[in-house]
Design a protein around this motif. Structure first.
Motif, mmCIF file in Angstrom:
data_model
loop_
_atom_site.group_PDB
_atom_site.id
_atom_site.type_symbol
_atom_site.label_atom_id
_atom_site.label_comp_id
_atom_site.label_asym_id
_atom_site.label_seq_id
_atom_site.Cartn_x
_atom_site.Cartn_y
_atom_site.Cartn_z
ATOM 1 N N ASP A 359 0.802 -1.223 0.000
ATOM 2 C CA ASP A 359 0.000 0.000 0.000
ATOM 3 C C ASP A 359 0.835 1.274 0.000
ATOM 4 O O ASP A 359 0.328 2.355 0.240
ATOM 5 N N GLY A 360 2.121 1.157 -0.257
ATOM 6 C CA GLY A 360 3.004 2.326 -0.266
ATOM 7 C C GLY A 360 3.737 2.544 1.037
ATOM 8 O O GLY A 360 4.635 3.398 1.103
ATOM 9 N N SER A 361 3.387 1.798 2.079
ATOM 10 C CA SER A 361 4.042 1.988 3.369
ATOM 11 C C SER A 361 5.514 1.568 3.323
ATOM 12 O O SER A 361 6.341 2.089 4.075
ATOM 13 N N SER A 362 5.838 0.628 2.434
ATOM 14 C CA SER A 362 7.234 0.177 2.311
ATOM 15 C C SER A 362 8.124 1.307 1.812
ATOM 16 O O SER A 362 9.263 1.471 2.273
ATOM 17 N N VAL A 363 7.620 2.097 0.850
ATOM 18 C CA VAL A 363 8.385 3.234 0.340
ATOM 19 C C VAL A 363 8.629 4.241 1.452
ATOM 20 O O VAL A 363 9.747 4.744 1.620
ATOM 21 N N GLU A 364 7.583 4.546 2.227
ATOM 22 C CA GLU A 364 7.716 5.521 3.303
ATOM 23 C C GLU A 364 8.707 5.033 4.358
ATOM 24 O O GLU A 364 9.530 5.812 4.863
ATOM 25 N N LEU A 365 8.660 3.752 4.699
ATOM 26 C CA LEU A 365 9.578 3.200 5.691
ATOM 27 C C LEU A 365 11.009 3.229 5.169
ATOM 28 O O LEU A 365 11.950 3.557 5.920
ATOM 29 N N ALA A 366 11.179 2.899 3.888
ATOM 30 C CA ALA A 366 12.521 2.908 3.296
ATOM 31 C C ALA A 366 13.090 4.330 3.270
ATOM 32 O O ALA A 366 14.267 4.544 3.575
ATOM 33 N N LYS A 367 12.251 5.293 2.927
ATOM 34 C CA LYS A 367 12.701 6.686 2.925
ATOM 35 C C LYS A 367 13.096 7.135 4.325
ATOM 36 O O LYS A 367 14.109 7.830 4.512
ATOM 37 N N ALA A 368 12.282 6.764 5.310
ATOM 38 C CA ALA A 368 12.593 7.126 6.691
ATOM 39 C C ALA A 368 13.938 6.538 7.103
ATOM 40 O O ALA A 368 14.749 7.196 7.773
ATOM 41 N N ALA A 369 14.189 5.291 6.700
ATOM 42 C CA ALA A 369 15.464 4.636 7.024
ATOM 43 C C ALA A 369 16.635 5.373 6.374
ATOM 44 O O ALA A 369 17.683 5.580 7.000
ATOM 45 N N VAL A 370 16.461 5.784 5.113
ATOM 46 C CA VAL A 370 17.517 6.530 4.415
ATOM 47 C C VAL A 370 17.772 7.868 5.104
ATOM 48 O O VAL A 370 18.931 8.259 5.335
ATOM 49 N N LEU A 371 16.705 8.595 5.448
ATOM 50 C CA LEU A 371 16.845 9.908 6.072
ATOM 51 C C LEU A 371 17.534 9.808 7.435
ATOM 52 O O LEU A 371 18.470 10.566 7.728
ATOM 53 N N VAL A 372 17.058 8.876 8.265
ATOM 54 C CA VAL A 372 17.626 8.728 9.611
ATOM 55 C C VAL A 372 19.095 8.303 9.535
ATOM 56 O O VAL A 372 19.950 8.845 10.241
ATOM 57 N N THR A 373 19.403 7.350 8.664
ATOM 58 C CA THR A 373 20.778 6.867 8.551
ATOM 59 C C THR A 373 21.707 7.938 7.989
ATOM 60 O O THR A 373 22.835 8.094 8.467
ATOM 61 N N SER A 374 21.238 8.682 6.995
ATOM 62 C CA SER A 374 22.058 9.745 6.417
ATOM 63 C C SER A 374 22.358 10.823 7.453
ATOM 64 O O SER A 374 23.481 11.342 7.521
ATOM 65 N N MET A 375 21.366 11.139 8.273
ATOM 66 C CA MET A 375 21.594 12.126 9.322
ATOM 67 C C MET A 375 22.577 11.598 10.362
ATOM 68 O O MET A 375 23.480 12.313 10.805
ATOM 69 N N ALA A 376 22.426 10.321 10.752
ATOM 70 C CA ALA A 376 23.349 9.723 11.720
ATOM 71 C C ALA A 376 24.776 9.702 11.171
ATOM 72 O O ALA A 376 25.741 10.019 11.889
ATOM 73 N N ALA A 377 24.925 9.352 9.884
ATOM 74 C CA ALA A 377 26.250 9.306 9.264
ATOM 75 C C ALA A 377 26.873 10.692 9.189
ATOM 76 O O ALA A 377 28.077 10.866 9.405
ATOM 77 N N SER A 378 26.045 11.712 8.889
ATOM 78 C CA SER A 378 26.567 13.080 8.798
ATOM 79 C C SER A 378 27.027 13.579 10.164
ATOM 80 O O SER A 378 28.069 14.234 10.279
ATOM 81 N N LEU A 379 26.282 13.254 11.223
ATOM 82 C CA LEU A 379 26.665 13.686 12.573
ATOM 83 C C LEU A 379 27.924 12.954 13.040
ATOM 84 O O LEU A 379 28.842 13.574 13.579
ATOM 85 N N ALA A 380 27.956 11.628 12.822
ATOM 86 C CA ALA A 380 29.133 10.858 13.225
ATOM 87 C C ALA A 380 30.367 11.285 12.430
ATOM 88 O O ALA A 380 31.461 11.467 12.993
ATOM 89 N N GLY A 381 30.189 11.452 11.117
ATOM 90 C CA GLY A 381 31.303 11.884 10.283
ATOM 91 C C GLY A 381 31.805 13.265 10.664
ATOM 92 O O GLY A 381 33.011 13.515 10.685
ATOM 93 N N SER A 382 30.876 14.165 10.985
ATOM 94 C CA SER A 382 31.259 15.518 11.393
ATOM 95 C C SER A 382 32.091 15.491 12.670
ATOM 96 O O SER A 382 33.112 16.191 12.784
ATOM 97 N N ALA A 383 31.657 14.689 13.637
ATOM 98 C CA ALA A 383 32.398 14.593 14.902
ATOM 99 C C ALA A 383 33.811 14.069 14.671
ATOM 100 O O ALA A 383 34.788 14.589 15.230
ATOM 101 N N LEU A 384 33.930 13.045 13.829
ATOM 102 C CA LEU A 384 35.248 12.475 13.539
ATOM 103 C C LEU A 384 36.130 13.470 12.782
ATOM 104 O O LEU A 384 37.341 13.582 13.066
#
Length: 404
Positions: A359-384
């Motif tokens: 019903d489209g929920s898979s796309v929304e969940l996948a996008k949320a996963a991409v957004l959250v992970t990209s933000m986590a990677a940017s914060l971790a990378g910035s700190a390093l």
């Protein structure tokens, strides 16, 4: 007015501003769709804009995905062609490390995603979601937090991201091409050949190039191939070497013209239309329990970092490639974490791979996963990067105090 326009164009060319606009657009989309006015966001994205004589009936979200991103891929194609012919990738020894790193950064996330998500509907193509590093986003983080890191870091990350995007583009062409229409494919090939001939004959008028670009995009769309690939093909067919009577080669000139449009308009608009994910308790609950989201999160965060750094370490250790000047392994690890920022292309692949699942929920969940992970990677990378920047600054200051 011309001076102001010139300054604005120059400003938009910087990675920092392009990445910042992308983040702002994504934040607006997230706030909008999760606000009391969220229905208006959905209405906007699903509004159909039709060109009936051409039988094109696409939603605004599809126009940004299929149309505006073609400009982004055109700029990527120009940059890739320049790097391959006269840039870092033209030298085999210099090109070896980022190419090897990019291969590791594509294969490892794909394997992790495929294993974690095995058997899930849509994962026959969804394993490709975490394979791409976002050039604009990653370079923006590097520009903002890695200014004290040696210049070789930017060259390595840029070269890696360019090769990474090339492999992602190939995957898009292979995985998301269905029901090829041979006549339209031949029409697109004819446009590409005409573009290459015009470049060879040193034609400069946009009267030739603009129609060829539009027709090739439409032909690929009708052929069943994702039309953004027209941008890549035209970029790769553009001349990058300067003639004796030229100040700039066409690739350099067009990159200067289109990069601000891509960074300042096309990518932010795509982010605005693609990042509107409802973040309710259900989504957060599934984010770390659903195998689809876990496949993407682990593929990006672990797969990218381990794939890029691991194969880089092995290549340097066994003498296959050389480490960039003045960069240590800890610097390389920080850059590998930035490689886990998979925004633009990952969101695009998520829509292409999962659009017809449930019903489209898979796309929304996948996008949320991409957004959250990209933000986590940017914060971790910035700190390093900030930590490594302080180390490099301390070393420079120590060398400055040494007696000559």
């Amino acid at each position: 007015m011309n001076q102001v326009r010139s300054e604005l164009t120059r400003y938009l060319r910087t990675e920092t501003v392009g990445g910042a606009l992308l983040l702002i657009a994504a934040a607006i989309a997230l706030l909008w769709v999760n606000s009391p006015w969220g229905d208006s966001y959905v209405t906007m994205t699903e509004t159909v804009l039709a060109i009936k004589p051409l039988h094109l009936e696409l939603t605004l979200a599809d126009w940004t995905k299929d149309g505006l991103l073609a400009v982004f891929f055109f700029v990527a194609g120009l940059e890739l062609k320049r790097e391959l012919v006269v840039g870092e990738l033209a030298d085999r020894k210099r090109a070896a490390l980022p190419i090897i790193a990019a291969i590791g950064g594509v294969v490892t996330p794909a394997l992790i995603a495929a294993v974690v998500g095995y058997g899930i509907e849509g994962m026959d193509r969804g394993w490709a979601i975490p394979v791409a590093t976002d050039i604009a986003f990653a370079l923006a983080v590097l520009a903002m937090t890695g200014s004290r890191i040696p210049a070789g870091a930017r060259v390595f990350l840029l070269s890696l991201a360019v090769v990474d995007d090339l492999m992602a583009i190939i995957l898009i062409a292979v995985l998301f091409t269905t029901g090829l229409a041979l006549v339209w494919l031949l029409a697109a090939a004819a446009c590409f050949a005409a573009w290459a001939l015009a470049q060879h004959r040193r034609v400069t008028t946009p009267v030739v190039y603009v129609p060829l670009a539009l027709v090739s995009w439409y032909a690929l769309h009708e052929a069943g191939i994702h039309p953004t690939l027209a941008g890549v093909a035209l970029g790769l067919l553009t001349r990058v070497r300067t003639d004796p009577d030229e100040d700039e080669a066409p690739a350099t000139r067009w990159e200067h013209r289109f990069q601000p449009i891509s960074a300042g308009l096309c990518v932010p608009l795509f982010a605005l239309f693609a990042s509107g994910v409802p973040l309710d308790s259900k989504v957060f609950g599934e984010l770390f329990t659903n195998r689809l989201s876990l496949a993407i999160i682990l593929g990006l965060l672990l797969g990218k970092t381990i794939g890029i750094f691991g194969i880089t370490w092995l290549a340097i250790r066994f003498g296959v490639a050389k480490k960039p000047a003045n960069l240590g392994y800890r610097d390389m690890f920080a850059l590998s974490v930035l490689g886990a920022i998979g925004f633009t292309v990952s969101l695009l692949v998520a829509e292409l791979a999962l659009d017809d699942v449930g019903d489209g929920s898979s796309v929304e969940l996948a996008k949320a996963a991409v957004l959250v992970t990209s933000m986590a990677a940017s914060l971790a990378g910035s700190a390093l990067l900030l930590r490594r920047g302080r180390v490099h600054q301390a070393r420079r200051e120590a060398r400055a105090l040494e007696p000559e």
